[in-house]
Design a protein around this motif. Structure first.
Motif, short mmCIF file in Angstrom:
data_model
loop_
_atom_site.label_atom_id
_atom_site.label_comp_id
_atom_site.label_asym_id
_atom_site.label_seq_id
_atom_site.Cartn_x
_atom_site.Cartn_y
_atom_site.Cartn_z
N SER A 204 0.87 -1.17 0.00
CA SER A 204 0.00 0.00 0.00
C SER A 204 0.90 1.23 0.00
O SER A 204 2.04 1.15 0.47
CB SER A 204 -0.88 -0.03 1.24
OG SER A 204 -1.17 1.29 1.66
N GLN A 205 0.40 2.31 -0.53
CA GLN A 205 1.23 3.53 -0.57
C GLN A 205 0.71 4.58 0.40
O GLN A 205 1.26 5.67 0.49
CB GLN A 205 1.23 4.12 -2.00
CG GLN A 205 1.91 3.25 -3.04
CD GLN A 205 3.41 3.11 -2.80
OE1 GLN A 205 4.02 3.92 -2.09
NE2 GLN A 205 4.02 2.07 -3.36
N GLU A 206 -0.34 4.24 1.13
CA GLU A 206 -1.02 5.24 1.96
C GLU A 206 -0.13 5.80 3.07
O GLU A 206 0.56 5.05 3.76
CB GLU A 206 -2.25 4.57 2.57
CG GLU A 206 -3.33 5.54 2.98
CD GLU A 206 -4.46 4.83 3.71
OE1 GLU A 206 -5.11 5.48 4.53
OE2 GLU A 206 -4.67 3.62 3.47
N THR A 207 -0.16 7.11 3.22
CA THR A 207 0.57 7.76 4.32
C THR A 207 -0.38 8.71 5.03
O THR A 207 -1.45 9.03 4.52
CB THR A 207 1.77 8.58 3.81
OG1 THR A 207 1.27 9.63 2.99
CG2 THR A 207 2.75 7.73 3.02
N GLN A 208 0.03 9.15 6.22
CA GLN A 208 -0.82 10.06 6.98
C GLN A 208 -0.11 11.30 7.49
O GLN A 208 -0.72 12.34 7.71
CB GLN A 208 -1.42 9.32 8.19
CG GLN A 208 -2.35 8.20 7.79
CD GLN A 208 -2.96 7.52 8.98
OE1 GLN A 208 -2.35 7.46 10.05
NE2 GLN A 208 -4.16 7.01 8.81
N ALA A 209 1.18 11.17 7.74
CA ALA A 209 1.90 12.29 8.36
C ALA A 209 3.36 12.28 7.92
O ALA A 209 4.24 11.84 8.66
CB ALA A 209 1.79 12.18 9.88
N GLU A 210 3.61 12.76 6.73
CA GLU A 210 4.99 12.77 6.23
C GLU A 210 5.70 14.06 6.63
O GLU A 210 5.10 15.13 6.67
CB GLU A 210 4.99 12.66 4.71
CG GLU A 210 4.65 11.26 4.22
CD GLU A 210 4.84 11.12 2.71
OE1 GLU A 210 6.01 11.16 2.26
OE2 GLU A 210 3.83 11.01 2.00
N ALA A 211 7.00 13.92 6.87
CA ALA A 211 7.80 15.10 7.18
C ALA A 211 7.98 15.92 5.91
O ALA A 211 8.26 15.37 4.85
CB ALA A 211 9.15 14.68 7.73
N SER A 212 7.76 17.24 6.01
CA SER A 212 7.90 18.05 4.81
C SER A 212 9.20 18.85 4.80
O SER A 212 9.78 19.10 3.76
CB SER A 212 6.70 18.97 4.64
OG SER A 212 6.27 19.48 5.89
N SER A 213 9.67 19.26 5.99
CA SER A 213 10.97 19.92 6.03
C SER A 213 11.60 19.77 7.41
O SER A 213 10.91 19.42 8.38
CB SER A 213 10.84 21.40 5.66
OG SER A 213 10.31 22.10 6.74
N TYR A 214 12.89 20.00 7.46
CA TYR A 214 13.65 19.75 8.69
C TYR A 214 14.34 21.01 9.19
O TYR A 214 14.62 21.92 8.43
CB TYR A 214 14.71 18.68 8.42
CG TYR A 214 14.13 17.38 7.92
CD1 TYR A 214 13.53 16.49 8.79
CD2 TYR A 214 14.13 17.07 6.56
CE1 TYR A 214 12.97 15.30 8.33
CE2 TYR A 214 13.58 15.89 6.08
CZ TYR A 214 13.00 15.00 6.98
OH TYR A 214 12.43 13.85 6.53
N GLN A 215 14.63 21.02 10.48
CA GLN A 215 15.37 22.14 11.07
C GLN A 215 16.35 21.60 12.11
O GLN A 215 16.08 20.58 12.74
CB GLN A 215 14.44 23.07 11.84
CG GLN A 215 13.50 23.89 11.03
CD GLN A 215 12.19 24.07 11.77
OE1 GLN A 215 11.25 23.34 11.57
NE2 GLN A 215 12.16 25.02 12.70
N LEU A 216 17.43 22.34 12.31
CA LEU A 216 18.35 22.00 13.40
C LEU A 216 18.06 22.92 14.57
O LEU A 216 17.61 24.05 14.38
CB LEU A 216 19.79 22.18 12.93
CG LEU A 216 20.24 21.21 11.82
CD1 LEU A 216 21.65 21.56 11.37
CD2 LEU A 216 20.18 19.76 12.30
#
Ligand SMILES: Cc1cc2nc3c(=O)[nH]c(=O)nc-3n(C[C@H](O)[C@H](O)[C@H](O)COP(=O)(O)OP(=O)(O)OC[C@H]3O[C@@H](n4cnc5c(N)ncnc54)[C@H](O)[C@@H]3O)c2cc1C
Ligand SMILES: Nc1ncnc2c1ncn2[C@@H]1O[C@H](COP(=O)(O)O)[C@@H](O)[C@H]1O
Lengths: 245, 322
Positions: A204-216
């Motif tokens: 399945s390819q279903e996702t619910q909460a993917e990270a879109s960007s990162y910070q330090l």
């Protein structure tokens, strides 16, 4: 008995974390990847239980081709075969669905995972898989003994632990001191090369909460040293300057 | 629509981290205009404990008084909270990250078909979708996470929000649920729990010792310091590995992750795996005899010197203030 151990492929605990492509991608330059430390505990205990019960032990990872050396290491430590679900682990829900599918297809009775992955630290894949499969899940488990189909466990709680008894099949998210980390020996490394490592596509390819960007986190200022003969000065600083007392 | 907060108890007392979760729910409701904050509390609880939930920001408490839920039976808690979620017609579930909370939230994510985001450090951003900031790589970085489901579960890290203390008394409603026997099939046979101590994951101040303390017989001075400050005690991994201190006090990458206001590290070198468990602390004080100890690089204040001389002096100096 058929045992499944789910392992992550994560940066070594000493790694410096950095991101590229406008803070949207993990920068793996110079980073060494390992089996997640908690997964390593799960794997070590799984090897012991396989030896004790004379069953089989399968290691599973949801990851792209670069995770194969990590799966080979699991084979060298003692897994009998390995499955790689060929996809970037997009989020916990996505990973849990893949694991649940292959756990069911393989009819595993005991599924060991780490307490948490050390990249996303969710501590939730085991519970999700348990709920999808309709079987109990426990975490963080620090002791796990098998007596026929009864599993005796100790689970860490805030300020102590609780002792539990449950029936197979079940899932445990492991942490120390469940077993000692195992280091692969020469024979293990040699045999790992020929043990089966099967690559399968995600179900399945279903996702619910993917990270879109990162910070330090912001850089830390330098330490303010207080003379060892002026201990009361430290108290003053904590009270008046840092305002933490 | 409402926001439901899953409140945990420990031996009849509502956990402080759960009260923070209630305040987070309150702040979130104010931000989204989503209506009421309803808390769900499980097991036997006295009236004043239930009232404290109101002061933290809940308008209503659903009390599921079934005493079998005093213990943290994971599946039973998940079933009970799911029923409260449906009944409250909630859109979002908030809880504090904990040993039980994590396990319950993961099962609820599947039951409720809700996205679960854990280790959340602040309120979500609402421009351009529902974006939640969470701590990743054991505190070494943060990720903005875009939630795409209608229902959401947010597990917050300590100090994600300031606990509210001035709310009104909550309206308490007894709420009954049906939980199948199979959800109680796994049995908690016994529990060992430190009593009368401040719990490490909840503590505002932590006093932690490493191998530099030389042996368990020297922990008395750390305990004295902790008592003076109302702090919890922690330790490095080797200290719990050798058995000088219990395992649940071990702080770091493979142990408890703490986020106190003040972390005092005594005779701990500051290995990166230890720092991973403390890097969310607001202020770090390091006492170490080696000026080159890596911990000083992560510290706000430090004293270079022998812990056996400094710690008793520090306790004395603090007693004069407290
Ligand atoms: C995968 C992995 C995971 C790990 N996870 C963790 C973890 O979760 N938590 C953790 O703590 N470690 C962890 N470790 C271990 C970590 O790498 C260090 O070995 C450990 O933190 C060192 O503990 P320590 O600072 O107490 O001991 P040491 O490194 O031996 O340091 C002792 C310190 O005490 C100081 N000292 C000695 N005498 C005195 C005195 N009289 N007064 C003042 N100072 C004194 C010394 O200068 C020294 O800095 C992990 C390691 C690995 C590989
Ligand atoms: N990509 C993955 N592949 C295989 N197992 C995983 C993966 N991600 C998480 N797990 C398992 O789930 C546990 C908990 O992970 P998490 O919920 O991400 O903290 C890990 O310790 C692993 O055992």
């Amino acid at each position: 008995m058929k045992i499944l151990v789910c392992i992550t492929h994560v940066p070594d605990t000493t790694s410096k974390i950095q991101f590229t492509t406008n803070n949207t991608k993990f920068d793996s330059t110079g980073v060494q990847f390992i089996i997640g430390p908690y997964d390593d505990y799960a794997l070590a205990r799984a090897v012991e239980l396989r030896d004790q019960t004379g069953g089989t032990l399968t290691a599973l990872n949801v990851g792209e081709a670069e995770t194969e050396p990590t799966l080979r290491k699991a084979l060298a430590i003692g897994a009998d075969d390995a499955i790689r679900v060929n996809s970037f682990p997009k989020d916990s829900f996505f990973v849990a669905q893949q694991i649940a599918h292959f756990a069911k297809a393989g009819d595993f009775e005991l599924i060991l995972m780490g307490r948490e992955s050390i990249d996303f630290n969710g501590g939730m894949v085991h519970g999700m898989v348990g709920e999808i499969l309709g079987i109990p899940s426990f975490s963080p488990v620090m002791k796990l003994e098998l007596e026929e189909t009864t599993v005796k466990m100790a689970r860490e709680i805030e300020g102590g632990k609780e002792h539990l008894e449950a029936k197979l099949p079940l899932i445990a998210g492991c942490q120390e001191p469940i077993a000692e980390w195992k280091i692969p020996n020469m024979r293990g490394i040699m045999s790992a090369r020929t043990k089966p490592l099967v690559v399968v596509e995600p179900v399945s390819q279903e996702t619910q909460a993917e990270a879109s960007s990162y910070q330090l986190p912001p850089a830390k200022g330098s330490v303010k040293l207080v003379d060892k003969d002026q201990v009361s000065e430290l108290v003053r600083l904590l009270k008046n300057e840092a305002k933490v007392l | 629509m409402s926001i439901l907060v899953y409140v945990e108890q420990s031996a009849g007392k509502i956990k402080k981290t759960s009260l923070e979760a209630v305040s987070y729910g309150y702040a979130l409701a104010a931000k989204t205009g989503e209506g009421e904050v309803i808390a769900v509390a499980l097991g036997s609880l006295a009236a004043d404990e239930l009232a404290a939930i109101g002061e933290a920001g809940a308008a209503k408490v659903l009390h599921i008084s079934d005493e079998r839920l005093n213990a943290g039976v994971i599946q039973a808690h998940a079933s009970a909270v799911a029923q409260a979620f449906e009944s409250a017609r909630a859109s979002t579930l908030i809880l504090a990250k904990s040993s039980l909370g994590d396990a319950v939230a993961a099962r609820l994510a599947i039951k409720l078909q809700a996205a679960l985001v854990s280790n959340v450090v602040e309120l979500p951003r609402l421009e351009g979708g529902f974006v939640v900031k969470r701590s990743i790589y054991t505190g070494k970085a943060f990720a903005d996470t875009t939630v795409t489901t209608a229902k959401k579960i947010i597990a917050i890290k300590k100090n994600a929000v300031v606990q509210k203390l001035d709310g009104a008394k909550a309206q308490v409603e007894l709420f009954s649920v049906s939980i199948s026997e199979s959800d109680f099939a796994s049995k908690i046979t016994s529990t060992e729990r430190a009593t009368g101590e401040v719990l490490l994951p909840e503590a505002d101040i932590v006093v932690s010792g490493g191998r530099g303390m030389k042996g368990p017989e020297n922990w008395g001075m750390l305990v004295d310091l902790a008592k003076t400050l109302g702090a919890a005690t922690g330790c490095s991994k080797p200290v719990s590995d050798i058995g000088w201190r219990p395992h649940h006090e071990h702080v770091g990458q493979t142990g408890v992750k703490v986020a106190p206001t003040l972390y005092i590290a005594i005779g701990i070198s500051g290995a990166i795996q230890h720092l991973a468990g403390v890097n969310s602390s607001k202020c770090i004080v390091v006492i170490n005899k080696d000026p080159e100890a890596p911990f000083f690089k992560a510290a706000d204040y430090g004293i270079v010197g022998d812990a056996f001389e400094i710690v008793p002096q520090l306790t004395e100096a603090l007693k004069a203030v407290y």
